[in-house]
Design an enzyme around this catalytic site. Structure first.
Site, PDB file in Angstrom:
ATOM      1  CD1 TRP A 163      -1.452  -2.290   2.351  1.00 17.76           C
ATOM      2  CD2 TRP A 163      -2.244  -2.191   0.264  1.00 17.76           C
ATOM      3  NE1 TRP A 163      -2.029  -3.507   2.066  1.00 17.76           N
ATOM      4  CE2 TRP A 163      -2.523  -3.476   0.792  1.00 17.76           C
ATOM      5  CE3 TRP A 163      -2.644  -1.909  -1.038  1.00 17.76           C
ATOM      6  CZ2 TRP A 163      -3.198  -4.468   0.059  1.00 17.76           C
ATOM      7  CZ3 TRP A 163      -3.301  -2.895  -1.769  1.00 17.76           C
ATOM      8  CH2 TRP A 163      -3.574  -4.150  -1.222  1.00 17.76           C
ATOM      9  CG  ASP A 164       4.013   2.484   2.820  1.00 20.48           C
ATOM     10  OD1 ASP A 164       3.134   3.329   3.092  1.00 20.48           O
ATOM     11  OD2 ASP A 164       4.763   1.998   3.685  1.00 20.48           O
TER      12      ASP A 164
END
Lengths: 404, 404
Positions: A163-164
């Site tokens: 997700w980063d």
């Protein structure tokens, strides 16, 4: 600067992964990206992994090719300088990205008073502004409960932070979308990107929410198997692992050719009335396929298995450790994307340029990450036009600092 | 179309995740994205998860808001129509993305003969053009050998595909970077994005190659612990799991307040001579911290633990399954990013719009994915200007098809 994004300037107040990596992505395409940090260092200045002397290899990896200015963020004069930097004139300037709390002097509305066409990207934890990191949003998505060995109880966290990464690149894309809009209309804007919404939108896109809602089932944990087609890890005679997959007709034939499985595959098809050229067929008889492949891989070394799979054009890869990767000729040492970089304070090691190859420009090799505050003076002078004695006074008053 | 990217048109020949998700990302910002597929369906038309009738929920998730044209890709006339579509005139048109083999009629050089300022994004497996998927490049990066339970032997694959996600969003960004360049210079170009290089560049950015090369160590497997700071999963009295992390000073205090750990944390600091306000300090005494936190979590229900952590402002999240996520009020049902979509052939379920909120435009709700070939006729008529009798003839000759 000869990159594709030459002429763009982004000022970044950031820490950890998503915001710095998004900025670095633009810097590696030729944008002038200025990261500011507190004079005492940012939240991630000492983040692990570190060298034996405690220098952050993490920080160096995520800030390559940026300029750094160090300012005391608590002093009004420091904030004033940064606000002037963020809103400095120039067609490609006036772009600000941050994952710091964008309140008070860092709020878009406040900064836009100085430059009406400002573009701000505010990366936040969730849509209410709450704190989140990759690990916490990952827990909410559902993925940790289907990751890991099939017989494992409890969650398995991701180490590569999906997700980063998504937020970094989607954020960089959003900057370019907003810059296009500004070029066409003259209008700036604030962009809000919640890490949690990024994760949820991707989970939705990948069909997991749809599957749960429509079929009212929970996806089971399938270990290393690829759901809905064929793929798994296999262990070789010399104790290595290889990943072998089938995603198309061609991969069925290639795998059969590599291991001499053609007849056995045909028997499975006949006996189980399935078509191995379909996803559903492969998934249905995956245990039978594994029973054919497993003894073959186990009877050969990784080198032998790899050679046969490669020769046949199968879809496969060897597993390896990070240390093996760092010495991998094909992936790293002979890969023109990598350059042995001399990173001040850390040493010489292979570092990657952008993975994007644009036909219109030559890919630039990676540049080192700056030391904290390495470009403080040149930025104060070159962009804000401060004279040398004023810059010296700011250093004396500990309003600005660096390099350290 | 009222989105930020209104006026852009992208033609996409794609399958699986990276290319379709990149296109959908642009479609959800207002671009007109036309996906073409073979008249018999693409490689991923039936990809799992599927409904009980075999309709692909996967395909529906990754192609929301696009238009679809179905063409017989083996017929010269079909290829001719698509080449005309890809290179059709218009300021924001002439953009092509594909992860099909970009050879022959799909090669940039060939298409650019019809439109010199064409932008092509070619997503490939590796830099030599070899085949790869997320699972195979992941094996090479090194991550599977440090993912999963600390005592597990062998690799653990990612289920959320980090490299497909990165490639999707970085590819969408690259399209906008190239479109900016074309707007400024009039020049088109080919962009090459190898999935493997994307993964390796991110692995480099995250410091893993630097750590291995500089410290000459292999990162160990730390289970669900966050390397170099504090974070782990804990099990509650009622058999649920929560992820609890510390990334800043504030999180130390909040966690201490939530569980009443202030005195115990101070004792650990005194006894072990560490500072819990540093990453290194937390990492060094993580076992002692867990010994304090574990019994507290184990003595309370997930609801109790969650309430205390939330109240104190700690950095945490509950783990949940996909089915629980699909019914989660906060994350999905009450989240304005989600809309209950009526997806033809599949049914009604919550689907996400873009996670990006742009101040200059209202976020558009997600639109359904098209049926295969749903827009064949309107595209042939509206963009290529073919008269109705010609379109009818193309259907009769099975050069084009849809909807199905």
């Amino acid at each position: 600067m000869s990159g594709l994004l030459a002429g763009l300037r982004i000022v970044e107040g950031s820490a950890f992964i998503a915001a710095p990596l998004g900025g670095m992505t633009l810097a590696q395409l030729g944008a002038d990206v200025i990261r500011f940090d507190d004079i005492h260092g940012g939240l991630d200045s000492d983040r692990w992994p570190v060298t034996r002397d405690g220098r952050s290899i993490y920080w160096a990896g995520l800030n390559k090719g940026k300029r750094s200015i160090a300012v005391d963020l608590r002093k009004p004069k420091g904030r004033e300088l940064l606000a002037a930097l963020i809103t400095a004139p120039g067609e490609g300037a006036g772009i600000f990205t941050t994952n710091m709390p964008a309140r008070g002097w860092l709020a878009h509305e406040e900064l836009a008073k100085k430059r009406a066409d400002l573009i701000s990207l505010n990366i936040v934890g969730d849509r209410h502004g709450g704190a989140h990191v990759d690990y916490t949003v990952n827990a909410i998505t559902g993925f940790p409960l289907v990751t890991g060995p099939a017989d494992h109880e409890g969650p398995v966290n991701a180490v590569a932070p999906p997700w980063d990464l998504a937020t970094a690149y989607a954020g960089a894309m959003a900057i370019l979308a907003a810059e296009r809009h500004r070029r066409l209309t003259g209008e700036g804007q604030r962009i809000l990107l919640p890490l949690q919404d990024m994760a949820l939108a991707a989970t939705s896109a990948l069909g997991y929410i749809g599957e749960a809602a429509i079929n009212d089932v929970d996806r089971q944990r399938h270990g290393n198997e690829i759901f809905g087609t064929f793929g798994r890890d296999f262990r070789t005679r010399d104790g290595r692992w290889v990943m072998i997959c089938i995603f198309s007709d061609r991969h069925v034939d290639a795998l059969a050719a590599a291991g001499g499985f053609r007849q056995k595959f045909a028997e499975i098809e006949r006996h189980r009335s399935v078509d191995l050229k379909t996803d559903a067929g492969r998934w249905q008889v995956r245990a039978e396929l594994c029973a054919v492949i497993e003894p073959w891989v186990a009877a050969h070394t990784a080198a032998e298995v790899g050679a046969a799979l490669k020769e046949a054009g199968a879809l496969w890869a060897p597993y390896q450790s990070f240390r093996e990767l760092a010495r991998d000729k094909e992936a790293v040492l002979d890969n023109p994307m990598f350059t042995v970089l001399d990173q001040p304070g850390i040493g010489r090691y292979p570092a990657a340029a952008t993975p994007l190859q644009f036909g219109a420009v030559t890919r630039e090799p990676p540049r080192p990450a700056p030391l904290l505050g390495q470009h403080t003076d040149e930025i104060l002078s070159g962009i804000l036009g401060l004279p040398a004695h004023e810059i010296a006074r700011l250093h004396d008053q500990k309003v600005v600092g660096g390099p350290r």
